[in-house]
Design an enzyme around this catalytic site. Sequence first.
Site, PDB file in Angstrom:
ATOM      1  N   SER A  60       0.817  -1.214   0.000  1.00 26.27           N
ATOM      2  CA  SER A  60       0.000   0.000   0.000  1.00 26.27           C
ATOM      3  C   SER A  60       0.852   1.266   0.000  1.00 26.27           C
ATOM      4  CB  SER A  60      -0.902   0.026   1.231  1.00 26.27           C
ATOM      5  OG  SER A  60      -1.621  -1.171   1.348  1.00 26.27           O
TER       6      SER A  60
HETATM    7  N1  SAH Z   1      -0.939  -4.848   3.972  1.00 20.97           N
HETATM    8  C1  SAH Z   1      -0.231  -5.177   2.756  1.00 20.97           C
HETATM    9  C2  SAH Z   1      -1.020  -4.769   1.531  1.00 20.97           C
HETATM   10  C3  SAH Z   1      -1.233  -5.963   0.727  1.00 20.97           C
HETATM   11  S1  SAH Z   1      -2.382  -5.874  -0.603  1.00 20.97           S
HETATM   12  C4  SAH Z   1       1.168  -4.616   2.761  1.00 20.97           C
HETATM   13  O1  SAH Z   1       1.504  -3.830   3.659  1.00 20.97           O
HETATM   14  O2  SAH Z   1       1.961  -4.955   1.880  1.00 20.97           O
HETATM   15  C5  SAH Z   1      -3.690  -6.882   0.038  1.00 20.97           C
HETATM   16  C6  SAH Z   1      -3.354  -8.305   0.364  1.00 20.97           C
HETATM   17  O3  SAH Z   1      -4.568  -8.898   0.807  1.00 20.97           O
HETATM   18  C7  SAH Z   1      -2.868  -9.159  -0.798  1.00 20.97           C
HETATM   19  O4  SAH Z   1      -1.655  -9.739  -0.478  1.00 20.97           O
HETATM   20  C8  SAH Z   1      -3.974 -10.190  -0.978  1.00 20.97           C
HETATM   21  O5  SAH Z   1      -3.502 -11.470  -1.373  1.00 20.97           O
HETATM   22  C9  SAH Z   1      -4.564 -10.245   0.408  1.00 20.97           C
HETATM   23  N2  SAH Z   1      -5.938 -10.764   0.475  1.00 20.97           N
HETATM   24  C10 SAH Z   1      -6.967 -10.517  -0.356  1.00 20.97           C
HETATM   25  N3  SAH Z   1      -8.069 -11.170   0.068  1.00 20.97           N
HETATM   26  C11 SAH Z   1      -7.718 -11.829   1.211  1.00 20.97           C
HETATM   27  C12 SAH Z   1      -8.414 -12.683   2.117  1.00 20.97           C
HETATM   28  N4  SAH Z   1      -9.700 -12.989   1.942  1.00 20.97           N
HETATM   29  N5  SAH Z   1      -7.724 -13.185   3.173  1.00 20.97           N
HETATM   30  C13 SAH Z   1      -6.421 -12.891   3.365  1.00 20.97           C
HETATM   31  N6  SAH Z   1      -5.705 -12.093   2.544  1.00 20.97           N
HETATM   32  C14 SAH Z   1      -6.351 -11.565   1.479  1.00 20.97           C
END
Ligand code: SAH
Length: 208
Positions: A60
């Site tokens: 993000s």
């Molecule tokens: N907080 C992260 C942002 C990652 S983007 C960072 O600091 O890098 C969002 C993430 O959510 C992705 O890796 C995606 O695979 C995950 N995601 C999406 N749906 C999900 C779910 N139902 N359960 C767990 N993770 C999920």
Amino acid sequence: MTSERNRKRLVSRLMEEGIVDQRVLRAIGTVQRHRFVDEALANMAYRDTALPIGHGQTISQPLIVARMTEALLEAGPFERVLEVGTGSGYQAAVLAEITDQVLTVERIRPLYQRAGRLLRELGYHNVRLRQSDGSWGWPQLGPFERIVVTAGGSQIPAALRDQLAPGGVLVIPVGPPGRQELVRLSRQGTDWHEESLGLVSFVPLVSD
Ligand code: SAH
């Protein structure tokens, strides 16, 4: 420029954008964001922008990480937080700088593995990871004082509401992929209060 100077610049930028919480600014000034992206992108790590982390996912934008963390803290300090969407592990590391225990859930196995390795290597021993569909929360460890979801769905998953402790706060993007409203849901006993914190752009919350 050293990464420390880059981080200081990023912190100044976040202050210009209205981030005021010193705990958040200190955490962003400490966590080595360049370690959470591919080496080829490391020179862009301290720009205020989201970056690809593989598997169609992104780390993000720092301003959004800061806003979400601030939104959790505005309701008071907390000792434990659940994050849904570990991704690179960056937001988890920022939270780990602020609170005692971070629990984080990721559905994509290689991301879960990579984030776990990196967080251990960087010494974040207060982060516990799990590979699963985070729409179901982490029932064995709930309820939680704070929950933050870093992927957006069309609605707030019922299981996450259920796992919010009394006095707890949940921050989650709600709406179609790439154009969600950041919602803060607070629970006061039997009362629920929902407020909008503005528009954000997250990858979809995928349910398995
Ligand atoms: N907080 C992260 C942002 C990652 S983007 C960072 O600091 O890098 C969002 C993430 O959510 C992705 O890796 C995606 O695979 C995950 N995601 C999406 N749906 C999900 C779910 N139902 N359960 C767990 N993770 C999920």
